[in-house]
Design a protein around this motif. Structure first.
Motif, PDB file in Angstrom:
ATOM      1  N   UNK A  15     -20.859   7.727 -14.703  1.00 32.42           N
ATOM      2  CA  UNK A  15     -20.799   7.560 -13.250  1.00 32.42           C
ATOM      3  C   UNK A  15     -19.839   6.426 -12.893  1.00 32.42           C
ATOM      4  N   UNK A  16     -19.928   5.333 -13.650  1.00 32.79           N
ATOM      5  CA  UNK A  16     -19.068   4.175 -13.363  1.00 32.79           C
ATOM      6  C   UNK A  16     -17.602   4.490 -13.658  1.00 32.79           C
ATOM      7  N   UNK A  17     -17.329   5.339 -14.649  1.00 33.53           N
ATOM      8  CA  UNK A  17     -15.936   5.720 -14.938  1.00 33.53           C
ATOM      9  C   UNK A  17     -15.323   6.414 -13.736  1.00 33.53           C
ATOM     10  N   UNK A  18     -16.045   7.384 -13.163  1.00 37.05           N
ATOM     11  CA  UNK A  18     -15.540   8.112 -11.999  1.00 37.05           C
ATOM     12  C   UNK A  18     -15.376   7.167 -10.820  1.00 37.05           C
ATOM     13  N   UNK A  19     -16.343   6.297 -10.617  1.00 39.27           N
ATOM     14  CA  UNK A  19     -16.301   5.356  -9.483  1.00 39.27           C
ATOM     15  C   UNK A  19     -15.115   4.403  -9.601  1.00 39.27           C
ATOM     16  N   UNK A  20     -14.894   3.870 -10.789  1.00 40.41           N
ATOM     17  CA  UNK A  20     -13.811   2.913 -11.000  1.00 40.41           C
ATOM     18  C   UNK A  20     -12.453   3.592 -10.911  1.00 40.41           C
ATOM     19  N   UNK A  21     -12.387   4.877 -11.285  1.00 46.73           N
ATOM     20  CA  UNK A  21     -11.115   5.597 -11.307  1.00 46.73           C
ATOM     21  C   UNK A  21     -10.607   5.953  -9.919  1.00 46.73           C
ATOM     22  N   UNK A  22     -11.495   6.027  -8.922  1.00 49.94           N
ATOM     23  CA  UNK A  22     -11.119   6.534  -7.599  1.00 49.94           C
ATOM     24  C   UNK A  22      -9.927   5.798  -6.977  1.00 49.94           C
ATOM     25  N   UNK A  23      -9.938   4.454  -6.874  1.00 54.87           N
ATOM     26  CA  UNK A  23      -8.778   3.790  -6.259  1.00 54.87           C
ATOM     27  C   UNK A  23      -7.509   3.941  -7.084  1.00 54.87           C
ATOM     28  N   UNK A  24      -7.647   4.059  -8.408  1.00 61.00           N
ATOM     29  CA  UNK A  24      -6.471   4.266  -9.257  1.00 61.00           C
ATOM     30  C   UNK A  24      -5.881   5.643  -8.991  1.00 61.00           C
ATOM     31  N   UNK A  25      -6.737   6.640  -8.762  1.00 65.90           N
ATOM     32  CA  UNK A  25      -6.259   8.004  -8.479  1.00 65.90           C
ATOM     33  C   UNK A  25      -5.461   8.011  -7.185  1.00 65.90           C
ATOM     34  N   UNK A  26      -5.993   7.361  -6.143  1.00 67.64           N
ATOM     35  CA  UNK A  26      -5.259   7.308  -4.871  1.00 67.64           C
ATOM     36  C   UNK A  26      -3.874   6.700  -5.071  1.00 67.64           C
ATOM     37  N   UNK A  27      -3.823   5.560  -5.762  1.00 66.37           N
ATOM     38  CA  UNK A  27      -2.537   4.882  -5.967  1.00 66.37           C
ATOM     39  C   UNK A  27      -1.615   5.698  -6.864  1.00 66.37           C
ATOM     40  N   UNK A  28      -2.180   6.419  -7.828  1.00 69.65           N
ATOM     41  CA  UNK A  28      -1.362   7.261  -8.702  1.00 69.65           C
ATOM     42  C   UNK A  28      -0.715   8.387  -7.912  1.00 69.65           C
ATOM     43  N   UNK A  29      -1.459   9.007  -7.009  1.00 69.05           N
ATOM     44  CA  UNK A  29      -0.879  10.045  -6.157  1.00 69.05           C
ATOM     45  C   UNK A  29       0.244   9.466  -5.300  1.00 69.05           C
ATOM     46  N   UNK A  30       0.045   8.233  -4.829  1.00 63.13           N
ATOM     47  CA  UNK A  30       1.099   7.568  -4.054  1.00 63.13           C
ATOM     48  C   UNK A  30       2.359   7.402  -4.887  1.00 63.13           C
ATOM     49  N   UNK A  31       2.188   7.035  -6.156  1.00 58.70           N
ATOM     50  CA  UNK A  31       3.335   6.834  -7.034  1.00 58.70           C
ATOM     51  C   UNK A  31       4.009   8.157  -7.398  1.00 58.70           C
TER      52      UNK A  31
END
Length: 323
Positions: A15-31
């Motif tokens: 659960x914590x992996x998915x939670x922690x990954x969320x802001x990284x996913x947003x920024x990755x899509x931006x990149x």
């Protein structure tokens, strides 16, 4: 060691992996999108920090997480337009613009917080995290039926609304890039801007759209940090996630699915570092784990890419020799 593995094999850890990954996913899509348009936005860290602050303050003064989210998104888009103006109109190097945004994101957010809230630096660090109460945070969503599934339900259900949006936006961004005229124009501009311009595509317009999308995704990431991951803002709370996202974009080959998987790898590394700290490992040893994984991942990616390039070069040379 066996006991530690048992701790990792729990729904809470996944659960914590998915939670922690969320802001990284947003920024990755931006990149990813700006890379498709032919340039890099290394100012994601600064955009996320400004968005995190504005989301926290707007939600506090407006008394609504919805307005706070809109404030964070508007901040990300407006600042990305400022970056675009300097880079595309004034012809400033986009890398230097990104560096300036990151530098302002660290000190500038603290300055704005002091101006707006009239708090000193020490009080700002201690008090701004308390500006957002639980009722002003972006809500968590319980998935019906899925939450009843043993183990899997505890992993997938109960996440923040923005966490689900992060995964949804991966699909939507991929569709946008490869199934819509706008996405095809973005890819065309990135591959050959002169050829795209020769068939009537406005290169400047496409670049502005790409950097605005980058700012929008950064806004989501910043809002997640201050209104979901934590209850309020604190200085440098983004903690390098914007830079990690750039690594995730590179490791994912500039594709949405690859970026998503890379983001989950970095989310796993951060969750592992937190778990190591929880079981008594010195924090000075645990905190560098995500950044060490970033470096190792980029080295592996660079080696694989170099090997692939060598094979292509050898195949081309062999074909030329046969002719």
């Amino acid at each position: 060691m066996l006991n530690f593995l048992k701790i990792l094999a729990t729904p809470e850890f996944f659960f914590s992996i998915i939670r922690i990954s969320a802001p990284i996913i947003f920024a990755t899509l931006a990149a990813i999108v700006v890379e498709k348009a032919g340039f890099a936005n290394i100012g994601l860290e600064g955009l996320m920090m400004f968005s995190a602050l504005s989301g926290s303050l707007v939600s506090f003064y407006a008394g609504s997480w919805f307005w706070g989210l809109l404030g964070a998104l508007a901040t990300g888009v407006l600042l990305s337009l400022v970056m675009g103006f300097f880079a595309f109109r004034l012809k400033t190097d986009i890398i230097l613009v990104g560096i300036a945004m990151n530098m302002m994101g660290s000190g500038g957010t603290l300055f704005l917080c002091k101006v707006i809230t009239n708090l000193t630096q020490g009080k700002a660090m201690a008090s701004t995290t308390g500006l957002i109460t639980k009722s002003l945070c972006i809500p968590n969503i319980t998935l019906p039926l899925i939450n009843k599934i043993p183990f899997l339900g505890a992993v997938l259900s109960g996440h923040n609304l923005l966490t689900y949006l992060a995964f949804l936006f991966c699909l939507l961004t991929s569709i946008m890039l490869y199934k819509t005229p706008l996405g095809l124009n973005i890819c065309a501009v990135g591959e050959n801007s002169n050829a795209a311009a020769s068939v009537g595509v406005s290169v400047l317009k496409i670049k502005y759209i790409a950097i605005m999308f980058s700012g929008l995704m950064s806004g989501f990431g910043g809002a997640f940090m201050s209104m979901a991951y934590a209850q309020g803002w604190s200085q440098d709370m983004v903690s390098g996630r914007g830079f990690i996202a750039l690594a995730a974009q590179a490791m994912g080959g500039g594709e949405c699915l690859g970026g998503l998987l890379s983001s989950l790898v970095f989310g796993f590394a951060q969750a592992l570092g937190i778990k190591f700290s929880a079981v008594g490992l010195d924090s000075n040893l645990a905190s560098p784990i995500p950044y060490a994984v970033t470096i190792v991942g980029l080295v592996i990616f660079a080696m694989a890419r170099r090997r692939k390039a060598r094979k292509q070069h050898s195949a081309a040379a062999l074909e030329k020799a046969e002719q």
